[in-house]
Design a protein around this motif. Structure first.
Motif, PDB file in Angstrom:
ATOM      1  N   LEU A  40     -29.352  82.817  80.228  1.00 50.54           N
ATOM      2  CA  LEU A  40     -28.181  82.064  80.674  1.00 50.54           C
ATOM      3  C   LEU A  40     -27.080  83.008  81.126  1.00 50.54           C
ATOM      4  CD1 LEU A  40     -26.716  79.367  81.036  1.00 50.54           C
ATOM      5  CD2 LEU A  40     -25.895  79.626  78.689  1.00 50.54           C
ATOM      6  N   LEU A  41     -26.880  84.084  80.399  1.00 54.59           N
ATOM      7  CA  LEU A  41     -25.875  85.070  80.789  1.00 54.59           C
ATOM      8  C   LEU A  41     -26.203  85.690  82.144  1.00 54.59           C
ATOM      9  CD1 LEU A  41     -23.348  86.677  79.946  1.00 54.59           C
ATOM     10  CD2 LEU A  41     -24.907  88.336  78.937  1.00 54.59           C
ATOM     11  N   LEU A  58     -25.533  82.995  84.907  1.00 57.91           N
ATOM     12  CA  LEU A  58     -24.110  82.786  85.167  1.00 57.91           C
ATOM     13  C   LEU A  58     -23.462  83.996  85.829  1.00 57.91           C
ATOM     14  CD1 LEU A  58     -23.041  80.872  81.942  1.00 57.91           C
ATOM     15  CD2 LEU A  58     -23.434  79.954  84.241  1.00 57.91           C
ATOM     16  N   THR A  59     -23.876  85.192  85.439  1.00 57.09           N
ATOM     17  CA  THR A  59     -23.359  86.406  86.076  1.00 57.09           C
ATOM     18  C   THR A  59     -23.782  86.471  87.534  1.00 57.09           C
ATOM     19  OG1 THR A  59     -23.435  87.565  83.960  1.00 57.09           O
ATOM     20  CG2 THR A  59     -23.299  88.921  85.938  1.00 57.09           C
ATOM     21  N   LEU A  62     -24.489  83.929  89.424  1.00 59.61           N
ATOM     22  CA  LEU A  62     -23.770  82.879  90.131  1.00 59.61           C
ATOM     23  C   LEU A  62     -22.320  83.284  90.420  1.00 59.61           C
ATOM     24  CD1 LEU A  62     -23.838  79.957  91.196  1.00 59.61           C
ATOM     25  CD2 LEU A  62     -23.120  79.232  88.922  1.00 59.61           C
ATOM     26  N   ALA A  63     -21.699  83.985  89.481  1.00 64.12           N
ATOM     27  CA  ALA A  63     -20.296  84.361  89.640  1.00 64.12           C
ATOM     28  C   ALA A  63     -20.098  85.581  90.531  1.00 64.12           C
ATOM     29  CB  ALA A  63     -19.684  84.638  88.274  1.00 64.12           C
ATOM     30  N   HIS A  94     -24.875  86.193  93.670  1.00 59.83           N
ATOM     31  CA  HIS A  94     -25.705  85.019  93.928  1.00 59.83           C
ATOM     32  C   HIS A  94     -26.971  85.356  94.728  1.00 59.83           C
ATOM     33  CE1 HIS A  94     -26.533  80.813  93.726  1.00 59.83           C
ATOM     34  NE2 HIS A  94     -26.611  80.693  95.030  1.00 59.83           N
ATOM     35  N   HIS A 100     -35.340  80.716  81.578  1.00 61.72           N
ATOM     36  CA  HIS A 100     -34.362  80.041  80.733  1.00 61.72           C
ATOM     37  C   HIS A 100     -34.872  78.664  80.301  1.00 61.72           C
ATOM     38  CE1 HIS A 100     -30.554  78.786  79.103  1.00 61.72           C
ATOM     39  NE2 HIS A 100     -30.581  77.712  79.879  1.00 61.72           N
ATOM     40  N   GLY A 139     -28.550  76.365  76.410  1.00 66.37           N
ATOM     41  CA  GLY A 139     -27.935  77.680  76.503  1.00 66.37           C
ATOM     42  C   GLY A 139     -27.742  78.380  75.182  1.00 66.37           C
TER      43      GLY A 139
END
Length: 83
Positions: free
Chosen positions: A18-19, A22-23, A25-26, A29, A41, A70
């Motif tokens: 999950l980390l 999200l990393t 995505l932020a 990408h 995941h 998550g």
């Protein structure tokens, strides 16, 4: 391997994947990262749920906390009364 040990591994994989998602995505990408880590995941999430329901001595609250996406595995490990 015991169910508790497998749950610990699955919880770590679930949280770490999950980390990474999200990393990714932020920041940059990259589609390949999402394509690889998404199924990892998802499988870890399902494995945490199955392991939590098979873990002897885990109460209802612990089993329900496994359903939190998550971090469910980490919550189960926190609630489980360790020997």
């Amino acid at each position: 391997m015991t169910v508790l040990r497998l749950l610990r591994v699955a919880a770590a994989v679930e949280a770490l994947s999950l980390l990474v998602l999200l990393t990714n995505l932020a920041t940059v990408h990259i589609g390949a990262v999402a394509s690889l880590m998404g199924p990892v995941h998802g499988c870890a999430y399902l494995f945490v749920i199955i392991a939590a329901f098979r873990l002897p001595g885990l109460g209802r609250a612990g089993r329900l906390s496994a359903l939190v996406p998550g971090i469910g595995g980490l919550l189960v490990l926190r609630v489980f009364p360790h020997p």
